[in-house]
Write a protein that holds these residues in place. Structure first.
Motif, PDB file in Angstrom:
ATOM      1  N   LEU A  91       0.821  -1.210   0.000  1.00 30.40           N
ATOM      2  CA  LEU A  91       0.000   0.000   0.000  1.00 30.40           C
ATOM      3  C   LEU A  91       0.851   1.255   0.000  1.00 30.40           C
ATOM      4  CD1 LEU A  91      -2.854   1.179   0.151  1.00 30.40           C
ATOM      5  CD2 LEU A  91      -2.664   1.100   2.657  1.00 30.40           C
ATOM      6  N   HIS A  92       1.907   1.256   0.800  1.00 29.28           N
ATOM      7  CA  HIS A  92       2.786   2.430   0.845  1.00 29.28           C
ATOM      8  C   HIS A  92       3.476   2.655  -0.488  1.00 29.28           C
ATOM      9  CE1 HIS A  92       3.233   2.659   5.528  1.00 29.28           C
ATOM     10  NE2 HIS A  92       2.017   2.915   5.107  1.00 29.28           N
ATOM     11  N   ARG A  93       3.899   1.581  -1.139  1.00 28.49           N
ATOM     12  CA  ARG A  93       4.569   1.735  -2.429  1.00 28.49           C
ATOM     13  C   ARG A  93       3.621   2.275  -3.486  1.00 28.49           C
ATOM     14  NH1 ARG A  93       8.749  -3.352  -3.356  1.00 28.49           N
ATOM     15  NH2 ARG A  93      10.177  -2.805  -1.645  1.00 28.49           N
ATOM     16  N   ARG A  94       2.393   1.800  -3.475  1.00 31.68           N
ATOM     17  CA  ARG A  94       1.428   2.287  -4.460  1.00 31.68           C
ATOM     18  C   ARG A  94       1.117   3.763  -4.270  1.00 31.68           C
ATOM     19  NH1 ARG A  94      -3.136  -2.552  -4.942  1.00 31.68           N
ATOM     20  NH2 ARG A  94      -1.810  -4.042  -6.095  1.00 31.68           N
ATOM     21  N   LYS A  95       1.118   4.206  -3.014  1.00 29.52           N
ATOM     22  CA  LYS A  95       0.812   5.603  -2.726  1.00 29.52           C
ATOM     23  C   LYS A  95       2.059   6.481  -2.652  1.00 29.52           C
ATOM     24  CE  LYS A  95      -3.583   4.830  -0.368  1.00 29.52           C
ATOM     25  NZ  LYS A  95      -4.406   5.154   0.818  1.00 29.52           N
ATOM     26  N   GLY A  96       3.212   5.868  -2.923  1.00 30.17           N
ATOM     27  CA  GLY A  96       4.451   6.630  -2.909  1.00 30.17           C
ATOM     28  C   GLY A  96       4.909   7.047  -1.527  1.00 30.17           C
ATOM     29  N   ARG A  97       4.458   6.356  -0.515  1.00 26.68           N
ATOM     30  CA  ARG A  97       4.865   6.686   0.844  1.00 26.68           C
ATOM     31  C   ARG A  97       6.077   5.865   1.254  1.00 26.68           C
ATOM     32  NH1 ARG A  97      -0.963   6.260   3.944  1.00 26.68           N
ATOM     33  NH2 ARG A  97      -2.058   7.926   2.786  1.00 26.68           N
ATOM     34  N   LYS A  98       6.801   6.383   2.213  1.00 30.10           N
ATOM     35  CA  LYS A  98       7.951   5.681   2.749  1.00 30.10           C
ATOM     36  C   LYS A  98       7.501   4.771   3.892  1.00 30.10           C
ATOM     37  CE  LYS A  98      12.580   6.430   4.637  1.00 30.10           C
ATOM     38  NZ  LYS A  98      13.571   7.445   5.071  1.00 30.10           N
ATOM     39  N   THR A  99       7.887   3.497   3.822  1.00 32.64           N
ATOM     40  CA  THR A  99       7.514   2.541   4.859  1.00 32.64           C
ATOM     41  C   THR A  99       8.293   2.818   6.133  1.00 32.64           C
ATOM     42  OG1 THR A  99       7.024   0.844   3.214  1.00 32.64           O
ATOM     43  CG2 THR A  99       7.372   0.105   5.464  1.00 32.64           C
ATOM     44  N   ARG A 100       7.597   2.846   7.241  1.00 30.66           N
ATOM     45  CA  ARG A 100       8.238   3.028   8.542  1.00 30.66           C
ATOM     46  C   ARG A 100       8.664   1.645   9.048  1.00 30.66           C
ATOM     47  NH1 ARG A 100       3.637   7.031  11.170  1.00 30.66           N
ATOM     48  NH2 ARG A 100       3.988   8.816   9.776  1.00 30.66           N
ATOM     49  N   TRP A 101       9.965   1.395   9.061  1.00 26.20           N
ATOM     50  CA  TRP A 101      10.477   0.052   9.298  1.00 26.20           C
ATOM     51  C   TRP A 101      10.709  -0.340  10.758  1.00 26.20           C
ATOM     52  CZ3 TRP A 101      10.225  -3.839   6.165  1.00 26.20           C
ATOM     53  CH2 TRP A 101      10.144  -3.607   4.789  1.00 26.20           C
ATOM     54  N   PRO A 102      11.011   0.564  11.667  1.00 20.63           N
ATOM     55  CA  PRO A 102      11.403   0.092  13.012  1.00 20.63           C
ATOM     56  C   PRO A 102      10.420  -0.889  13.635  1.00 20.63           C
ATOM     57  CG  PRO A 102      11.859   2.422  12.803  1.00 20.63           C
ATOM     58  CD  PRO A 102      11.123   2.029  11.564  1.00 20.63           C
ATOM     59  N   LEU A 103       9.154  -0.498  13.776  1.00 26.58           N
ATOM     60  CA  LEU A 103       8.171  -1.373  14.410  1.00 26.58           C
ATOM     61  C   LEU A 103       7.783  -2.527  13.496  1.00 26.58           C
ATOM     62  CD1 LEU A 103       5.859   1.335  16.035  1.00 26.58           C
ATOM     63  CD2 LEU A 103       7.658  -0.017  17.127  1.00 26.58           C
ATOM     64  N   LEU A 104       7.534  -2.203  12.231  1.00 23.75           N
ATOM     65  CA  LEU A 104       7.142  -3.240  11.274  1.00 23.75           C
ATOM     66  C   LEU A 104       8.247  -4.283  11.129  1.00 23.75           C
ATOM     67  CD1 LEU A 104       5.296  -2.732   7.939  1.00 23.75           C
ATOM     68  CD2 LEU A 104       7.387  -4.082   7.961  1.00 23.75           C
ATOM     69  N   GLY A 105       9.495  -3.829  11.027  1.00 24.84           N
ATOM     70  CA  GLY A 105      10.613  -4.760  10.868  1.00 24.84           C
ATOM     71  C   GLY A 105      10.776  -5.682  12.062  1.00 24.84           C
ATOM     72  N   LEU A 106      10.644  -5.121  13.268  1.00 21.78           N
ATOM     73  CA  LEU A 106      10.751  -5.954  14.471  1.00 21.78           C
ATOM     74  C   LEU A 106       9.634  -6.991  14.522  1.00 21.78           C
ATOM     75  CD1 LEU A 106      11.717  -3.339  17.228  1.00 21.78           C
ATOM     76  CD2 LEU A 106      13.145  -5.173  16.310  1.00 21.78           C
ATOM     77  N   GLY A 107       8.435  -6.570  14.149  1.00 19.48           N
ATOM     78  CA  GLY A 107       7.316  -7.499  14.143  1.00 19.48           C
ATOM     79  C   GLY A 107       7.510  -8.632  13.150  1.00 19.48           C
TER      80      GLY A 107
END
Length: 288
Positions: A91-107
């Motif tokens: 979804l972020h890529r389609r909307k051109g947003r930058k993915t927030r990785w700290p929490l998502l990556g840990l999960g």
């Protein structure tokens, strides 16, 4: 001089933030990442729930059936974390947003680690037969005397609807499934007298932390119980040694049976392989 200095100084809006301000901005960004928090919650929640379910069973807070019954839901929770993470990234890529990785990556890392831990058990569940009694001698398995073989040992043996096993009784179906899945589980010959082998088997069992129920070197018999996993599941073991070559050698047979459950996920076969391998290596080294 003053005009020149003012001209060369960057505007206040363009100055890099101070370390304290940058840290505050990062914390604010984390607080405003509900998807990341949800993925982290699911990713960490699944292994924590597994530890609680298994540990509670092991401590006797609830039965092992209840602990295992929670496992499918725990796995679904972990899979939901992965699916949500992939959806957020797409979804972020389609909307051109930058993915927030700290929490998502840990999960994601927590989820992958947990599923990686369970993967071998899942493969064993799919590829191995649903039996829980493993022995080196299918025709004449070692018998328990100090310990008691579970009364439902021959219940729920697979193959009832298999045309190739039509007409077989449960024990015959068990032997067929056993032979197909574990053709390498066989009797072992050791160039040591029976009493010596059983004494060494006792030391190996004690080193593994097994509870010794009985040992009789002269009769060539040892019985013990191995308690495994967070569920504290018990598996009963009997080792039988018979004299060969006028007592100069021994033929060793072993049997390992889970006290509960239908499918042992291959743990009994693994136990038999490792124990007999170590016993053979120990006696060989001692004889040299």
């Amino acid at each position: 001089m003053t005009d020149q200095n003012q001209a060369t100084e960057p505007p206040i809006a363009e100055r890099p933030p101070t370390p304290a301000k940058a840290k505050a901005q990062k914390l604010t960004s984390l607080r405003r990442d509900p998807n990341g928090w949800l993925i982290l919650l699911l990713g960490l929640g699944a292994p924590i729930a597994y530890i609680i379910a298994a540990g509670g069973s092991g401590l006797g807070l609830w039965g092992w059936q209840a602990g295992l019954a929670a496992l499918p839901w725990i796995i679904l929770t972990a899979l939901a974390a992965l699916v949500l993470a992939v959806g957020v990234i797409i979804l972020h890529r389609r909307k051109g947003r930058k993915t927030r990785w700290p929490l998502l990556g840990l999960g994601v890392l927590a989820t992958l680690g947990f599923l990686g831990y369970l993967l071998p058990y899942g493969v064993a569940y799919i590829t191995l037969p649903a039996i829980h009694d493993i022995t080196t001698d299918l025709a004449d398995p070692p018998q328990f005397t100090a310990l008691t073989l579970r009364p439902d040992n021959w219940d729920n043996i697979p193959g009832v609807d298999d045309g190739d096993m039509r007409g077989m009784n449960p024990r015959q179906r068990w032997a067929t499934e056993h032979q197909d899945a574990y053709p390498d589980i066989r009797s072992v010959r050791i160039d040591q007298p029976v009493a010596v082998v059983i004494e060494k088997a006792k030391r190996l069992a004690e080193d593994r932390g097994w509870d010794i129920a009985s040992v009789d070197p002269a009769a060539g018999n040892l019985e013990a119980t191995d308690t495994v996993s967070l569920f504290r599941l018990k598996n009963d073991v009997v080792i039988r040694a018979r004299a060969a070559e006028n007592g100069a050698a021994s033929i060793i047979d072993m049997r390992s049976v889970s006290r509960v459950g239908v499918h042992d996920l291959g743990v009994n076969a693994k136990r038999v392989r490792q124990f007999l391998s170590d016993l053979s290596g120990t006696t060989t080294a001692a004889s040299q």
